[in-house]
Design a protein around this motif. Structure first.
Motif, PDB file in Angstrom:
ATOM      1  N   ASN A 109       0.786  -1.222   0.000  1.00 35.65           N
ATOM      2  CA  ASN A 109       0.000   0.000   0.000  1.00 35.65           C
ATOM      3  C   ASN A 109       0.826   1.284   0.000  1.00 35.65           C
ATOM      4  N   PRO A 110       1.890   1.409   0.810  1.00 35.93           N
ATOM      5  CA  PRO A 110       2.682   2.635   0.739  1.00 35.93           C
ATOM      6  C   PRO A 110       3.315   2.846  -0.649  1.00 35.93           C
ATOM      7  N   ALA A 111       3.848   1.792  -1.230  1.00 30.03           N
ATOM      8  CA  ALA A 111       4.447   1.919  -2.566  1.00 30.03           C
ATOM      9  C   ALA A 111       3.384   2.266  -3.597  1.00 30.03           C
ATOM     10  N   PHE A 112       2.204   1.665  -3.486  1.00 29.94           N
ATOM     11  CA  PHE A 112       1.113   1.965  -4.402  1.00 29.94           C
ATOM     12  C   PHE A 112       0.727   3.440  -4.297  1.00 29.94           C
ATOM     13  N   GLY A 113       0.594   3.945  -3.080  1.00 29.52           N
ATOM     14  CA  GLY A 113       0.249   5.353  -2.866  1.00 29.52           C
ATOM     15  C   GLY A 113       1.299   6.301  -3.426  1.00 29.52           C
ATOM     16  N   GLN A 114       2.583   5.968  -3.233  1.00 28.36           N
ATOM     17  CA  GLN A 114       3.654   6.806  -3.778  1.00 28.36           C
ATOM     18  C   GLN A 114       3.605   6.830  -5.301  1.00 28.36           C
ATOM     19  N   GLN A 115       3.420   5.657  -5.907  1.00 27.63           N
ATOM     20  CA  GLN A 115       3.344   5.589  -7.366  1.00 27.63           C
ATOM     21  C   GLN A 115       2.135   6.364  -7.885  1.00 27.63           C
ATOM     22  N   LEU A 116       1.013   6.258  -7.198  1.00 25.91           N
ATOM     23  CA  LEU A 116      -0.184   6.981  -7.604  1.00 25.91           C
ATOM     24  C   LEU A 116       0.035   8.488  -7.499  1.00 25.91           C
ATOM     25  N   GLY A 117       0.656   8.922  -6.419  1.00 24.43           N
ATOM     26  CA  GLY A 117       0.960  10.345  -6.261  1.00 24.43           C
ATOM     27  C   GLY A 117       1.880  10.864  -7.353  1.00 24.43           C
ATOM     28  N   MET A 118       2.911  10.073  -7.704  1.00 22.12           N
ATOM     29  CA  MET A 118       3.826  10.490  -8.776  1.00 22.12           C
ATOM     30  C   MET A 118       3.095  10.543 -10.116  1.00 22.12           C
ATOM     31  N   LEU A 119       2.169   9.611 -10.335  1.00 24.78           N
ATOM     32  CA  LEU A 119       1.396   9.613 -11.572  1.00 24.78           C
ATOM     33  C   LEU A 119       0.515  10.856 -11.660  1.00 24.78           C
ATOM     34  N   VAL A 120      -0.129  11.226 -10.558  1.00 26.15           N
ATOM     35  CA  VAL A 120      -0.958  12.433 -10.533  1.00 26.15           C
ATOM     36  C   VAL A 120      -0.094  13.659 -10.816  1.00 26.15           C
ATOM     37  N   GLN A 121       1.089  13.740 -10.192  1.00 28.88           N
ATOM     38  CA  GLN A 121       1.982  14.883 -10.436  1.00 28.88           C
ATOM     39  C   GLN A 121       2.421  14.935 -11.890  1.00 28.88           C
ATOM     40  N   TYR A 122       2.679  13.780 -12.480  1.00 33.68           N
ATOM     41  CA  TYR A 122       3.105  13.717 -13.870  1.00 33.68           C
ATOM     42  C   TYR A 122       1.976  14.170 -14.804  1.00 33.68           C
ATOM     43  N   LEU A 123       0.748  13.694 -14.532  1.00 36.77           N
ATOM     44  CA  LEU A 123      -0.382  14.016 -15.398  1.00 36.77           C
ATOM     45  C   LEU A 123      -0.896  15.438 -15.209  1.00 36.77           C
ATOM     46  N   ARG A 124      -0.703  15.995 -14.038  1.00 35.74           N
ATOM     47  CA  ARG A 124      -1.196  17.341 -13.725  1.00 35.74           C
ATOM     48  C   ARG A 124      -0.106  18.199 -13.076  1.00 35.74           C
ATOM     49  N   PRO A 125       1.011  18.441 -13.780  1.00 34.06           N
ATOM     50  CA  PRO A 125       2.113  19.187 -13.154  1.00 34.06           C
ATOM     51  C   PRO A 125       1.755  20.644 -12.846  1.00 34.06           C
ATOM     52  N   GLN A 126       0.759  21.205 -13.557  1.00 42.32           N
ATOM     53  CA  GLN A 126       0.398  22.602 -13.339  1.00 42.32           C
ATOM     54  C   GLN A 126      -0.479  22.793 -12.106  1.00 42.32           C
ATOM     55  N   ARG A 127      -1.013  21.739 -11.545  1.00 40.59           N
ATOM     56  CA  ARG A 127      -1.906  21.850 -10.380  1.00 40.59           C
ATOM     57  C   ARG A 127      -1.070  22.100  -9.129  1.00 40.59           C
ATOM     58  N   GLN A 128      -1.673  22.804  -8.194  1.00 37.51           N
ATOM     59  CA  GLN A 128      -0.946  23.186  -6.993  1.00 37.51           C
ATOM     60  C   GLN A 128      -1.084  22.192  -5.843  1.00 37.51           C
ATOM     61  N   THR A 129      -2.262  21.646  -5.657  1.00 37.65           N
ATOM     62  CA  THR A 129      -2.521  20.831  -4.479  1.00 37.65           C
ATOM     63  C   THR A 129      -3.201  19.530  -4.875  1.00 37.65           C
ATOM     64  N   VAL A 130      -2.776  18.448  -4.259  1.00 32.55           N
ATOM     65  CA  VAL A 130      -3.409  17.145  -4.466  1.00 32.55           C
ATOM     66  C   VAL A 130      -3.919  16.669  -3.113  1.00 32.55           C
ATOM     67  N   HIS A 131      -5.192  16.303  -3.061  1.00 31.97           N
ATOM     68  CA  HIS A 131      -5.800  15.796  -1.827  1.00 31.97           C
ATOM     69  C   HIS A 131      -6.178  14.343  -2.042  1.00 31.97           C
ATOM     70  N   SER A 132      -6.053  13.547  -1.029  1.00 33.47           N
ATOM     71  CA  SER A 132      -6.596  12.190  -1.116  1.00 33.47           C
ATOM     72  C   SER A 132      -7.592  12.011   0.011  1.00 33.47           C
ATOM     73  N   ASP A 133      -8.713  11.429  -0.318  1.00 36.24           N
ATOM     74  CA  ASP A 133      -9.766  11.157   0.661  1.00 36.24           C
ATOM     75  C   ASP A 133      -9.967   9.663   0.736  1.00 36.24           C
ATOM     76  N   ARG A 134      -9.918   9.112   1.946  1.00 33.24           N
ATOM     77  CA  ARG A 134     -10.135   7.667   2.114  1.00 33.24           C
ATOM     78  C   ARG A 134     -11.616   7.378   1.935  1.00 33.24           C
ATOM     79  N   GLN A 135     -11.915   6.387   1.118  1.00 33.14           N
ATOM     80  CA  GLN A 135     -13.284   5.928   0.943  1.00 33.14           C
ATOM     81  C   GLN A 135     -13.289   4.415   0.982  1.00 33.14           C
ATOM     82  N   PHE A 136     -14.359   3.885   1.493  1.00 34.41           N
ATOM     83  CA  PHE A 136     -14.497   2.445   1.615  1.00 34.41           C
ATOM     84  C   PHE A 136     -15.793   2.040   0.912  1.00 34.41           C
ATOM     85  N   PRO A 137     -15.742   1.774  -0.401  1.00 35.17           N
ATOM     86  CA  PRO A 137     -16.974   1.447  -1.109  1.00 35.17           C
ATOM     87  C   PRO A 137     -17.649   0.221  -0.502  1.00 35.17           C
TER      88      PRO A 137
END
Length: 158
Positions: A109-137
């Motif tokens: 899970n920590p590695a998955f979260g880091q990779q996901l965060g890097m992917l978001v930064q790569y896809l949206r480098p112009q954005r200032q803030t990234v938030h993650s909200d825990r959800q349990f479908p």
């Protein structure tokens, strides 16, 4: 052989997966049987520990455990595990308790979260803030296990 799969709840998403349902079907040609002991409803580490204690009292060949509150389980039910074959799935024991299990099946899970965060930064480098909200479908958040692997929903502010 007789095995048990101790999920966080018997109605938990990990316990209702297609793979688990297949394991719980009637005995296999070799006579293997898989049990699903535990409780339903809201997750609670003490109830989970009780289910694990009752499971450990049985004459089983092995146990697969989805962990809630690693340290509590290690200090209570897992003290009785002895040489019983134990693997974890869905959520692992904390690093200090991992010597109590043979293997872990699931995401890092920590590695998955880091990779996901890097992917978001790569896809949206112009954005200032990234938030993650825990959800349990289909699940009630328990808050009992900080290592519980939630579905992460990303919201990107402009």
């Amino acid at each position: 052989m007789l095995f048990a799969l101790v999920a966080k709840r018997v109605d938990h998403r990990a316990a209702s997966s297609r793979q688990v349902k297949g394991a719980l079907k009637p005995p296999k040609p070799r006579g293997d049987t898989c049990l699903l002991p535990g409780t339903s409803g809201a997750e609670h580490f003490r109830r989970h520990n009780e289910a694990l204690e009752q499971t450990l009292e049985r004459n089983l060949d092995g146990i697969a455990l989805s962990v809630i509150h690693s340290q509590w389980l290690a200090e209570h039910a897992l003290k009785r595990a002895g040489k019983k074959l134990l693997i974890t799935f869905d959520s692992d024991l904390d690093l200090a308790e991992r010597h109590l299990r043979r293997s872990y099946v699931g995401l890092d899970n920590p590695a998955f979260g880091q990779q996901l965060g890097m992917l978001v930064q790569y896809l949206r480098p112009q954005r200032q803030t990234v938030h993650s909200d825990r959800q349990f479908p289909g699940d009630q958040p328990s808050g009992a296990d900080p290592g519980h692997p939630p579905t992460v929903v990303w919201r990107i502010d402009q």
